[in-house]
Every structure is written in C-alpha cells, then in structure tokens.
Write an enzyme that holds these catalytic residues in place. Sequence first.
Site, PDB file in Angstrom:
ATOM      1  N   GLU A 252      -6.408  24.754  28.221  1.00 14.92           N
ATOM      2  CA  GLU A 252      -7.316  25.170  29.303  1.00 14.92           C
ATOM      3  C   GLU A 252      -8.593  24.380  29.116  1.00 14.92           C
ATOM      4  O   GLU A 252      -9.413  24.720  28.263  1.00 14.92           O
ATOM      5  CB  GLU A 252      -7.599  26.671  29.213  1.00 14.92           C
ATOM      6  CG  GLU A 252      -6.382  27.566  29.348  1.00 14.92           C
ATOM      7  CD  GLU A 252      -5.874  27.638  30.779  1.00 14.92           C
ATOM      8  OE1 GLU A 252      -6.593  27.189  31.690  1.00 14.92           O
ATOM      9  OE2 GLU A 252      -4.758  28.120  30.975  1.00 14.92           O
ATOM     10  N   CYS A 286     -15.835  27.311  33.306  1.00 15.73           N
ATOM     11  CA  CYS A 286     -15.022  26.133  33.630  1.00 15.73           C
ATOM     12  C   CYS A 286     -14.677  26.091  35.115  1.00 15.73           C
ATOM     13  O   CYS A 286     -14.414  25.032  35.656  1.00 15.73           O
ATOM     14  CB  CYS A 286     -13.762  26.142  32.789  1.00 15.73           C
ATOM     15  SG  CYS A 286     -12.925  27.723  32.912  1.00 15.73           S
TER      16      CYS A 286
HETATM   17  P1  NAD Z   1     -15.422  22.538  22.628  1.00 16.84           P
HETATM   18  O1  NAD Z   1     -14.196  21.789  22.974  1.00 16.84           O
HETATM   19  O2  NAD Z   1     -16.529  21.809  21.981  1.00 16.84           O
HETATM   20  O3  NAD Z   1     -15.088  23.754  21.650  1.00 16.84           O
HETATM   21  C1  NAD Z   1     -14.082  24.697  21.921  1.00 16.84           C
HETATM   22  C2  NAD Z   1     -13.499  25.186  20.619  1.00 16.84           C
HETATM   23  O4  NAD Z   1     -12.881  24.090  19.944  1.00 16.84           O
HETATM   24  C3  NAD Z   1     -14.524  25.762  19.636  1.00 16.84           C
HETATM   25  O5  NAD Z   1     -13.940  26.841  18.956  1.00 16.84           O
HETATM   26  C4  NAD Z   1     -14.769  24.595  18.695  1.00 16.84           C
HETATM   27  O6  NAD Z   1     -15.201  25.016  17.420  1.00 16.84           O
HETATM   28  C5  NAD Z   1     -13.384  23.995  18.618  1.00 16.84           C
HETATM   29  N1  NAD Z   1     -13.365  22.571  18.234  1.00 16.84           N
HETATM   30  C6  NAD Z   1     -14.338  21.640  18.402  1.00 16.84           C
HETATM   31  N2  NAD Z   1     -13.927  20.448  17.908  1.00 16.84           N
HETATM   32  C7  NAD Z   1     -12.684  20.633  17.414  1.00 16.84           C
HETATM   33  C8  NAD Z   1     -11.732  19.780  16.793  1.00 16.84           C
HETATM   34  N3  NAD Z   1     -11.990  18.485  16.556  1.00 16.84           N
HETATM   35  N4  NAD Z   1     -10.538  20.305  16.425  1.00 16.84           N
HETATM   36  C9  NAD Z   1     -10.270  21.601  16.661  1.00 16.84           C
HETATM   37  N5  NAD Z   1     -11.125  22.466  17.244  1.00 16.84           N
HETATM   38  C10 NAD Z   1     -12.319  21.977  17.637  1.00 16.84           C
HETATM   39  O7  NAD Z   1     -15.884  23.241  23.983  1.00 16.84           O
HETATM   40  P2  NAD Z   1     -17.130  24.175  24.205  1.00 16.84           P
HETATM   41  O8  NAD Z   1     -18.342  23.344  24.444  1.00 16.84           O
HETATM   42  O9  NAD Z   1     -17.217  25.229  23.162  1.00 16.84           O
HETATM   43  O10 NAD Z   1     -16.679  24.915  25.545  1.00 16.84           O
HETATM   44  C11 NAD Z   1     -16.963  24.418  26.803  1.00 16.84           C
HETATM   45  C12 NAD Z   1     -15.740  23.729  27.388  1.00 16.84           C
HETATM   46  O11 NAD Z   1     -14.668  24.659  27.503  1.00 16.84           O
HETATM   47  C13 NAD Z   1     -16.005  23.239  28.792  1.00 16.84           C
HETATM   48  O12 NAD Z   1     -15.483  21.962  28.980  1.00 16.84           O
HETATM   49  C14 NAD Z   1     -15.258  24.250  29.649  1.00 16.84           C
HETATM   50  O13 NAD Z   1     -14.886  23.787  30.914  1.00 16.84           O
HETATM   51  C15 NAD Z   1     -14.099  24.574  28.797  1.00 16.84           C
HETATM   52  N6  NAD Z   1     -13.513  25.857  29.226  1.00 16.84           N
HETATM   53  C16 NAD Z   1     -12.313  25.827  29.859  1.00 16.84           C
HETATM   54  C17 NAD Z   1     -11.745  27.001  30.306  1.00 16.84           C
HETATM   55  C18 NAD Z   1     -10.408  26.996  31.015  1.00 16.84           C
HETATM   56  O14 NAD Z   1      -9.792  28.045  31.072  1.00 16.84           O
HETATM   57  N7  NAD Z   1      -9.931  25.895  31.517  1.00 16.84           N
HETATM   58  C19 NAD Z   1     -12.406  28.212  30.104  1.00 16.84           C
HETATM   59  C20 NAD Z   1     -13.633  28.206  29.459  1.00 16.84           C
HETATM   60  C21 NAD Z   1     -14.173  27.006  29.010  1.00 16.84           C
END
Ligand code: NAD
Length: 477
Positions: A252, A286
Amino acid sequence: MLLSDHLPADIPTGTGAALFDVLDPATEATIARVRDTGWDEWVAALDRAVAAQEAWSAFSPRQRSEVLRDIFAELTRRIEDFARTMTLEMGKPLAEARGEVAYGAEYFRWFAEEAVRLPGRAGSSPSGAGDILVTRTPVGPVLAITPWNFPLAMATRKIAPALAAGCPVLVKPAAETPLTMLLAGKVIAEVCERHGAPRELVQILPATDAAGLSSTLMADPRLRKVTFTGSTGVGKLLVRQAADNLLRTSMELGGNAPFVVHEDADLDLVLTCAIQAKMRNGGEACIAANRFIVHEAIAGEFTRRLTEAMSAVTMGHGLDEGVTLGPVITAGQRDRIASLVDDARASGATVLCGGTVPESAGYFYPATVLADVPAGARILREEIFGPVATVTTFATLDEAIALANDTEFGLAAYGFSENVHVCRRFAAELHAGMVGINRGAISDAAAPFGGIKHSGFGREGGTEGIEEYLDVRYVAL
Ligand code: NAD
C-alpha cells in the site's frame, strides 16, 4: 518509560539501555522513551510466532471470529485512551483520532464476520475423471510494516484479516508513533489470553533499524508474507528483497489523487467533499486530494470558496478544543512541504492563503491554497502529504481525464458531476484502485482499499482483504 501524564499508564514501552524518544510534534517535547528492539529479539519473536500459529490452527473459524469480535469491543471500549495517545504522538486533532480508533477497530468486526466465510469451491472435473476441491490455507507468519500517519488503522487492517485467516503477525510500527500499537498489542494479547489463544499471535516490534529488521526477518524462510504501508521507494525495496524467499507481498504505497470538478457539479457538495478529501488527517493521507482539477467556468468560484474554507481552519495542539489542524509529523516533513510550495510559487503559482512556516514551536504548516500552478511544478508530480491544495483548470472532459491520469501513482481519484454520463466516464477512465464519485470520504472496512501503478498492489478490507493471507489449495478427488 512514559514522560507525559496524558498518556494511558499501561502502554508497555519496555525498559533497558536501548531506548529511543517519542516526541509530541505539536511541542517538540519528548513524551515517552521506548525500548528499541534488535536482531536477537526479531528472531525470537519469529520463533514465538511460529509456535503461536500452531496453537491458533486448533481454533475453529467460529472461535477465531469470537476472538476478533472481542478485540473490536476492547479497542472500542478504550477509545479515549487510544485517541489521546495518537494525538500526542502523531498530532491529529482528538476528534479525528477518535474517528481513526472507530475505523481501525472496525476491521476486527468486519473480519470477525469474514473469518467464518473463507472462500472455497467444489465441482466435477470436465473429463469426469474425478472431483475438484478448492480450499484455502493460511500463508503463515506475516511481517507488517506500518507508517506514522494512521498509527492504529494501518496496522489493524493487516492484523485483523491475518488473524481471521489463521496467521500470526509481527508488527513494526513507525518509530515516530510506536505508542498506539504498543497499547493495541497489549489489548490484543489480553483478549487472546482470555480466549486461551497465544499472547504471541500479534507481537509489536518497535525498531529504529527498520531496514535491519525487515532484512533479517525476510531472510528467514519461516516468514511467508510481508505486508507494507508506506512510501513507494521503500515498497520497491521490500519487493526486491521478498524475491529471495519468494514471499507473498502486499504493498500500500504513495498516492497523488486528482479531484476533478466538472462544470455541472453541485458546488456546495464539492466544497464539503474537497475539505474532507484534502484536510482529513491534515492532508497526511495517501488518498488525500493532491490536485484539484476544475472546469474553467467554475474555477473562480470554487477557488474563492475553497480559500475561504481553508482560511477558517484552526491550527494548534490536537488536544485543544476547537483545533481542526494539528502539526505535521516531523521538521523534515514540514520542510519538504514548504519546499514544494516555494518551488510552485517560484514557477508562477499564486498563494491565496497560508504558504508560510510559523515561527512558534512545533512542526506546523498552515492550510494553503495555490492557484495558477504551472504544469511542470513539482507539487503536481510529488505526493504533498500536507494541508496544501493546488488548483488547475480544464476546458474539456478529455483534457480533465488526461490531466488526472498524468501521474505515476494510481491510488485514489475523485470526480464530481451531476451528469450520469460524465460520472460513468470518471468510473471507467480515472486510473486508480479507488474512485470516489461525488464522494470525498471513501475509506470503508467493507471495501477493498489499494492501488495500481506505483501505488502498489494487494487490497485491504472487503471480502478481498483476507485473500492476501490465504494460499489456494487444489485437491483432486
Ligand atoms: P516510509 O516508507 O518512510 O515508512 C513506512 C514504514 O516503513 C515505517 O515503519 C518505516 O520505519 C519503515 N521503513 C523505512 N525504511 C525502511 C526500510 N529500508 N526497510 C524496511 N522498512 C522501512 O513512509 P512514511 O513516511 O512513514 O509514510 C508515508 C507514506 O506512506 C506516504 O507515501 C503515504 O502515501 C504512504 N501511505 C500509503 C497508504 C496506502 O494505503 N496506500 C496508507 C498510508 C500511507
């Protein structure tokens, strides 16, 4: 270690030397210190998950359903504790935090109802040689990695279908917002224990080394599934890593939702929906409307009324009465939003309200409206993830649909018109996993949430959501 009196006393933050700070983004003050997990705990958690799956498989679908139903009841009973925790660590206004608890808990009620309806089929082989029986089996231990914007709901819409399907879950919450899930993990474990199910069915693993955690667990052949909500960049990385053990994946990812307003739309309805779609969660969603694409005949009135509504927003601490916009999550996010607005302004956009970072403490960015945004501006290409609305105009419906689809993302899209033929074109031609027609709020536990293109794949919620945690088994009889 809890440092704020406003937090519920039973959040299991953990103890020891390796602690990390959780901040209130409205004040920048540390509100708690949480134990950081490391390699040995990740592996031990997977050991326990494997054992928990074995015990959980002895529960009938009806028994599983009852556990899920009780988790729904318990999360709902503690709505104020969850809402306050979420507002403190994430910043959203308390009323919105309560809304997220209700929405997040609903996944347990919905999948309690789905747990007893796992799909299957039986039929004769066309050759007459025998029968075909198709059943479902749980995929196995799941790793769920979740973002900070909806600290409860982004995890519950993974945990609930996984448990209903028969899978244990390891949850890695965002390091900015671990408290909500730590409390939810405790509540879930207590309900499981009351039913004689293992406490370790759902384990919460706060970790500052997110990449270390995911690569360690994904390299272990006992893990069978990764479900991720977060940015597209990290999602792509996880899909590549998942290839080595051929893990099932659900992604997602980011969005860049268009909000198309046709000439004949009901403007009162449009304005209500525009504020819902733009300002829910302060724009940190998102499916937030990123690009308002408005027919040139009504763009002036739409923009004037949108600016009026955005100017009426009250920004402040989410726990304070009357506040409708909290801070964004970090200084980095605030600066990213400011740089998108500054870039648009420099390339010719007009700032109608907001657009300036306040000097007070906290990571605040005001509700902002930008008109005359030129086609090449970064703000039309990148996910804003903040309270900024951009308005561009169109002359023909073909042009509007082309503008709406001119993005690598495909999560949500919105279309407004009183003409059924125009609505049908929106439904058929907007490239997105979810299309809202004359609707500004589309999330529903009973509907499949998810995207196409760079917004990822897989669905959460609906009857589709449980399939992500089930393997298909064909039995020839
Ligand atoms: P992010 O990708 O930076 O982090 C999300 C999660 O991934 C966190 O728990 C983070 O610690 C972890 N993470 C970061 N780097 C990682 C790696 N290298 N390996 C494994 N895990 C890792 O995103 P964010 O800034 O926390 O969230 C915002 C993003 O999430 C936006 O792009 C938003 O659109 C998206 N989002 C999507 C949905 C959906 O359902 N499509 C819903 C909510 C948010």
